[in-house]
Design a protein around this motif. Structure first.
Motif, PDB file in Angstrom:
ATOM      1  N   ASP A  81       0.829  -1.202   0.000  1.00 39.52           N
ATOM      2  CA  ASP A  81       0.000   0.000   0.000  1.00 39.52           C
ATOM      3  C   ASP A  81       0.863   1.252   0.000  1.00 39.52           C
ATOM      4  N   ILE A  82       1.626   1.389  -1.037  1.00 38.06           N
ATOM      5  CA  ILE A  82       2.434   2.579  -1.296  1.00 38.06           C
ATOM      6  C   ILE A  82       1.964   3.117  -2.636  1.00 38.06           C
ATOM      7  N   ILE A  83       1.538   4.371  -2.647  1.00 37.33           N
ATOM      8  CA  ILE A  83       0.955   4.950  -3.852  1.00 37.33           C
ATOM      9  C   ILE A  83       1.960   5.881  -4.519  1.00 37.33           C
ATOM     10  N   HIS A  84       2.192   5.671  -5.808  1.00 36.11           N
ATOM     11  CA  HIS A  84       3.092   6.524  -6.570  1.00 36.11           C
ATOM     12  C   HIS A  84       2.274   7.437  -7.475  1.00 36.11           C
ATOM     13  N   SER A  85       2.699   8.675  -7.579  1.00 36.53           N
ATOM     14  CA  SER A  85       2.040   9.634  -8.462  1.00 36.53           C
ATOM     15  C   SER A  85       3.092  10.616  -8.964  1.00 36.53           C
ATOM     16  N   GLY A  86       3.584  10.380 -10.186  1.00 37.84           N
ATOM     17  CA  GLY A  86       4.647  11.242 -10.700  1.00 37.84           C
ATOM     18  C   GLY A  86       5.868  11.180  -9.803  1.00 37.84           C
ATOM     19  N   PRO A  87       6.397  12.336  -9.387  1.00 35.66           N
ATOM     20  CA  PRO A  87       7.576  12.337  -8.524  1.00 35.66           C
ATOM     21  C   PRO A  87       7.249  12.091  -7.052  1.00 35.66           C
ATOM     22  N   PHE A  88       5.972  11.870  -6.748  1.00 38.78           N
ATOM     23  CA  PHE A  88       5.526  11.722  -5.367  1.00 38.78           C
ATOM     24  C   PHE A  88       5.288  10.255  -5.006  1.00 38.78           C
ATOM     25  N   THR A  89       5.588   9.929  -3.757  1.00 35.76           N
ATOM     26  CA  THR A  89       5.298   8.610  -3.201  1.00 35.76           C
ATOM     27  C   THR A  89       4.632   8.794  -1.854  1.00 35.76           C
ATOM     28  N   LEU A  90       3.495   8.159  -1.687  1.00 36.94           N
ATOM     29  CA  LEU A  90       2.753   8.239  -0.428  1.00 36.94           C
ATOM     30  C   LEU A  90       2.844   6.886   0.264  1.00 36.94           C
ATOM     31  N   ASP A  91       3.519   6.847   1.404  1.00 34.63           N
ATOM     32  CA  ASP A  91       3.699   5.619   2.171  1.00 34.63           C
ATOM     33  C   ASP A  91       2.614   5.563   3.240  1.00 34.63           C
ATOM     34  N   LEU A  92       1.620   4.691   3.033  1.00 32.86           N
ATOM     35  CA  LEU A  92       0.493   4.627   3.944  1.00 32.86           C
ATOM     36  C   LEU A  92       0.844   3.969   5.272  1.00 32.86           C
ATOM     37  N   LYS A  93       1.928   3.201   5.291  1.00 33.80           N
ATOM     38  CA  LYS A  93       2.333   2.528   6.527  1.00 33.80           C
ATOM     39  C   LYS A  93       3.020   3.496   7.481  1.00 33.80           C
ATOM     40  N   SER A  94       3.987   4.239   6.962  1.00 38.58           N
ATOM     41  CA  SER A  94       4.688   5.213   7.801  1.00 38.58           C
ATOM     42  C   SER A  94       4.004   6.567   7.783  1.00 38.58           C
ATOM     43  N   ARG A  95       2.987   6.721   6.878  1.00 35.12           N
ATOM     44  CA  ARG A  95       2.252   7.978   6.716  1.00 35.12           C
ATOM     45  C   ARG A  95       3.211   9.140   6.427  1.00 35.12           C
ATOM     46  N   ILE A  96       4.029   8.913   5.412  1.00 29.14           N
ATOM     47  CA  ILE A  96       5.004   9.907   4.978  1.00 29.14           C
ATOM     48  C   ILE A  96       4.839  10.143   3.487  1.00 29.14           C
ATOM     49  N   LEU A  97       4.943  11.392   3.077  1.00 29.59           N
ATOM     50  CA  LEU A  97       4.933  11.755   1.667  1.00 29.59           C
ATOM     51  C   LEU A  97       6.356  12.083   1.230  1.00 29.59           C
ATOM     52  N   TYR A  98       6.744  11.530   0.081  1.00 28.46           N
ATOM     53  CA  TYR A  98       8.058  11.825  -0.485  1.00 28.46           C
ATOM     54  C   TYR A  98       7.881  12.498  -1.841  1.00 28.46           C
ATOM     55  N   LYS A  99       8.751  13.446  -2.129  1.00 27.98           N
ATOM     56  CA  LYS A  99       8.824  14.051  -3.455  1.00 27.98           C
ATOM     57  C   LYS A  99      10.257  13.908  -3.927  1.00 27.98           C
ATOM     58  N   ASN A 100      10.434  13.159  -5.023  1.00 26.50           N
ATOM     59  CA  ASN A 100      11.783  12.861  -5.513  1.00 26.50           C
ATOM     60  C   ASN A 100      12.654  12.294  -4.396  1.00 26.50           C
ATOM     61  N   LYS A 101      12.052  11.391  -3.621  1.00 28.28           N
ATOM     62  CA  LYS A 101      12.699  10.674  -2.506  1.00 28.28           C
ATOM     63  C   LYS A 101      13.029  11.563  -1.321  1.00 28.28           C
ATOM     64  N   GLN A 102      12.582  12.817  -1.346  1.00 27.44           N
ATOM     65  CA  GLN A 102      12.780  13.715  -0.213  1.00 27.44           C
ATOM     66  C   GLN A 102      11.504  13.763   0.619  1.00 27.44           C
ATOM     67  N   MET A 103      11.640  13.545   1.927  1.00 28.13           N
ATOM     68  CA  MET A 103      10.471  13.510   2.788  1.00 28.13           C
ATOM     69  C   MET A 103       9.862  14.899   2.960  1.00 28.13           C
ATOM     70  N   ILE A 104       8.524  14.967   2.896  1.00 23.09           N
ATOM     71  CA  ILE A 104       7.792  16.206   3.138  1.00 23.09           C
ATOM     72  C   ILE A 104       6.997  16.030   4.425  1.00 23.09           C
ATOM     73  N   ASP A 105       7.225  16.895   5.369  1.00 19.04           N
ATOM     74  CA  ASP A 105       6.584  16.784   6.680  1.00 19.04           C
ATOM     75  C   ASP A 105       5.140  17.279   6.600  1.00 19.04           C
ATOM     76  N   LEU A 106       4.181  16.385   6.877  1.00 20.02           N
ATOM     77  CA  LEU A 106       2.764  16.731   6.817  1.00 20.02           C
ATOM     78  C   LEU A 106       2.084  16.499   8.160  1.00 20.02           C
TER      79      LEU A 106
END
Length: 230
Positions: free
Chosen positions: A132-157
């Motif tokens: 359950d990891i969703i990819h969308s363009g340069p973004f990756t949404l990790d539903l397990k750790s609840r972290i968003l990445y953009k170009n593998k850089q973590m974005i604090d939400l």
């Protein structure tokens, strides 16, 4: 048992909120100033939700919200405001609050808001399949750790911001009315104003867009709502 922090200098309100949240099986800590709240938080005590009055002696609730959010992106924050503080509601949401409620309010309404926010905060501990990891363009949404990445850089939400992004990712390229976003993130029985969606969208654009004033991913659908695109 959920940990709730109440920062309210009006004893009559603080006592009623504390009593009812305690009866609802939450562990409640109540203080009357922002300085006391920060002292407790800095001591290492962790809370699931903080309920902050905007008008506090000394440091106000909006400043306190910003201080808390700087060190904790996951805690749920609800602001209490008077009807005359409409502008302060928007400012507090921009500072990092997840929700606000206007005085005078019904205790059951506040409890419903707290429970709704807790469901989002607590989802972080829920088991999620590794796939359950969703990819969308340069973004990756990790539903397990609840972290968003953009170009593998973590974005604090915040928890609310993550829930909005999850809704966007699962409805990519679909125009969604504000009411659908409100219902999907805040729940069907949310009592607040739909403008809370717009404030959170502005916060998200600042975090994920190269040029927030000319967004390429969270696109406004004029007269309707928003669309996620990559």
């Amino acid at each position: 048992m959920s940990m709730i922090l109440i920062v309210e200098d009006e004893n009559s309100i603080g006592e009623i909120v504390e009593l009812n949240l305690t009866l609802a099986q939450h562990s409640v800590t109540r203080v009357t100033t922002a300085e006391e709240a920060l002292q407790i938080i800095n001591s290492g005590m962790r809370f699931d939700v903080a309920i902050l009055d905007i008008m506090l002696p000394g440091m106000d609730g909006i400043q306190l919200c910003g201080e808390i959010r700087r060190t904790d992106s996951q805690i749920g924050i609800i602001m209490l405001s008077a009807k005359s503080q409409e502008r302060d509601k928007v400012v507090s949401l921009s500072t990092g609050a997840d929700d606000y409620i206007t005085k005078p309010f019904g205790v059951q309404e506040l409890i419903a808001r707290v429970e709704s926010l807790l469901r989002r905060v607590k989802r972080e501990a829920a088991p999620v399949a590794e796939e359950d990891i969703i990819h969308s363009g340069p973004f990756t949404l990790d539903l397990k750790s609840r972290i968003l990445y953009k170009n593998k850089q973590m974005i604090d939400l915040t928890s609310v911001e993550f829930s909005i992004m999850e809704l966007f990712f699962k409805n990519a390229e679909t125009a969604m009315v504000r009411e659908k976003i409100l219902q999907g993130v805040w729940g069907e029985n949310y009592y607040g104003d739909v403008k809370i969606v717009d404030v959170n969208i502005r916060r998200l654009r600042i975090k994920i867009e190269e040029d927030p004033s000319n967004p390429q991913h969270i696109v406004t659908v004029w007269g309707y709502g928003y669309r996620w695109t990559v």
